[in-house]
Write a protein that holds these residues in place. Structure first.
Motif, mmCIF file in Angstrom:
data_model
loop_
_atom_site.group_PDB
_atom_site.id
_atom_site.type_symbol
_atom_site.label_atom_id
_atom_site.label_comp_id
_atom_site.label_asym_id
_atom_site.label_seq_id
_atom_site.Cartn_x
_atom_site.Cartn_y
_atom_site.Cartn_z
ATOM 1 N N GLN A 58 14.722 11.760 4.324
ATOM 2 C CA GLN A 58 13.799 12.839 3.984
ATOM 3 C C GLN A 58 14.517 14.068 3.444
ATOM 4 O OE1 GLN A 58 10.975 13.475 7.129
ATOM 5 N NE2 GLN A 58 10.077 11.463 6.853
ATOM 6 N N LYS A 63 1.780 2.230 12.999
ATOM 7 C CA LYS A 63 2.949 2.753 12.315
ATOM 8 C C LYS A 63 3.924 1.624 11.960
ATOM 9 C CE LYS A 63 6.316 6.450 12.628
ATOM 10 N NZ LYS A 63 6.844 7.551 13.413
ATOM 11 N N ILE A 64 4.068 0.644 12.838
ATOM 12 C CA ILE A 64 4.985 -0.469 12.577
ATOM 13 C C ILE A 64 4.473 -1.327 11.419
ATOM 14 C CG2 ILE A 64 3.995 -2.065 14.270
ATOM 15 C CD1 ILE A 64 7.717 -1.704 13.599
ATOM 16 N N LEU A 104 5.901 -1.208 3.910
ATOM 17 C CA LEU A 104 6.800 -0.472 3.025
ATOM 18 C C LEU A 104 8.111 -1.222 2.801
ATOM 19 C CD1 LEU A 104 6.623 3.318 3.959
ATOM 20 C CD2 LEU A 104 6.121 2.264 1.767
ATOM 21 N N PHE A 105 8.637 -1.821 3.854
ATOM 22 C CA PHE A 105 9.881 -2.578 3.728
ATOM 23 C C PHE A 105 9.690 -3.776 2.792
ATOM 24 C CE2 PHE A 105 12.805 -5.933 5.123
ATOM 25 C CZ PHE A 105 14.005 -5.286 4.882
ATOM 26 N N LEU A 107 9.567 7.600 3.037
ATOM 27 C CA LEU A 107 8.458 7.075 3.835
ATOM 28 C C LEU A 107 8.940 6.022 4.823
ATOM 29 C CD1 LEU A 107 5.755 6.640 1.045
ATOM 30 C CD2 LEU A 107 5.888 8.456 2.775
ATOM 31 N N LEU A 108 10.010 5.361 4.463
ATOM 32 C CA LEU A 108 10.518 4.252 5.275
ATOM 33 C C LEU A 108 11.364 4.730 6.449
ATOM 34 C CD1 LEU A 108 10.351 1.184 5.261
ATOM 35 C CD2 LEU A 108 12.402 1.134 3.868
ATOM 36 N N ALA A 109 12.192 5.746 6.223
ATOM 37 C CA ALA A 109 13.094 6.202 7.285
ATOM 38 C C ALA A 109 13.246 7.720 7.238
ATOM 39 C CB ALA A 109 14.454 5.528 7.129
ATOM 40 N N ARG A 110 13.238 8.315 8.402
ATOM 41 C CA ARG A 110 13.351 9.770 8.527
ATOM 42 C C ARG A 110 14.664 10.300 7.945
ATOM 43 N NH1 ARG A 110 10.614 13.613 11.414
ATOM 44 N NH2 ARG A 110 9.280 12.135 12.478
ATOM 45 N N PHE A 130 2.700 -0.191 8.901
ATOM 46 C CA PHE A 130 2.976 0.618 7.715
ATOM 47 C C PHE A 130 4.434 0.481 7.295
ATOM 48 C CE2 PHE A 130 4.275 4.775 5.898
ATOM 49 C CZ PHE A 130 3.486 4.742 4.756
ATOM 50 N N LYS A 131 5.350 0.585 8.255
ATOM 51 C CA LYS A 131 6.786 0.477 7.958
ATOM 52 C C LYS A 131 7.137 -0.920 7.445
ATOM 53 C CE LYS A 131 8.186 4.567 9.463
ATOM 54 N NZ LYS A 131 9.022 5.530 8.818
ATOM 55 N N MET A 132 6.577 -1.947 8.043
ATOM 56 C CA MET A 132 6.844 -3.324 7.596
ATOM 57 C C MET A 132 6.311 -3.541 6.187
ATOM 58 S SD MET A 132 8.628 -4.950 9.794
ATOM 59 C CE MET A 132 8.424 -6.612 9.240
#
Length: 167
Positions: A98, A2-3, A9-10, A92-95, A5-7
């Motif tokens: 949403q 998950k990290i 996306l960032f 997708l980056l932060a809840r 994926f987030k990185m």
């Protein structure tokens, strides 16, 4: 996982914002000339070329302009399409992104920042219609992601519901 994926996306968001900045702020200015635009001089012509009247430019391109259709589409659809990735990436980056209201506000603020930079530093012209179109673009980018999130939650509830019924 998950990290990562987030990185990723960032990093995509940062690259997107860099490209968007080049396309919006520096499209008519060579990179070597950018520093010369960081001034606060008053140029009456520049201030007259800005649009502070909502729907004036949109109306012009849709109904009044005697110009090529490609130019109309580029100016109207380009402002919408250019901000769709922003509305797509944020949830997708932060809840906290949403919700439609949050994405709309974030997109509006990003667009307003670009427009104010154009106004203050004469990188282009301020156009309130760009704010409208850019914000619509962020919303349109958000909608497919919101649908995916909703379907994923429904599917998860069904799976969890079926497990509970089997006991």
């Amino acid at each position: 996982m998950k990290i990562i994926f987030k990185m990723t996306l960032f990093l995509i968001l940062c690259l997107y914002l860099a490209i968007l900045s080049k396309l919006i702020l520096f499209k008519y200015i060579p990179l070597s000339e950018i520093i010369n635009h960081f001034n606060f001089t008053y140029d009456e012509y520049h201030w007259r070329s800005n649009n502070f009247v909502p729907f004036k430019t949109i109306n012009f391109y849709l109904f009044l302009a005697d110009i090529n259709l490609n130019i109309r589409i580029e100016n109207l659809a380009g402002n919408i399409i250019g901000f769709m990735p922003f509305g797509f990436i944020l949830p997708l980056l932060a809840r906290k992104f949403q919700k439609l209201r949050t994405v709309t506000l974030a997109t509006f603020c990003l667009s307003l920042t670009f427009e104010l930079l154009q106004l203050i530093f004469e990188f282009g012209s301020f156009d309130v219609d760009d704010l409208i179109l850019n914000t619509i673009g962020g919303i349109l980018g958000y909608l497919p992601i919101k649908l995916v999130i909703l379907f994923a939650r429904l599917k998860k509830k069904r799976v969890n519901g079926n497990v509970n019924y089997g006991k």
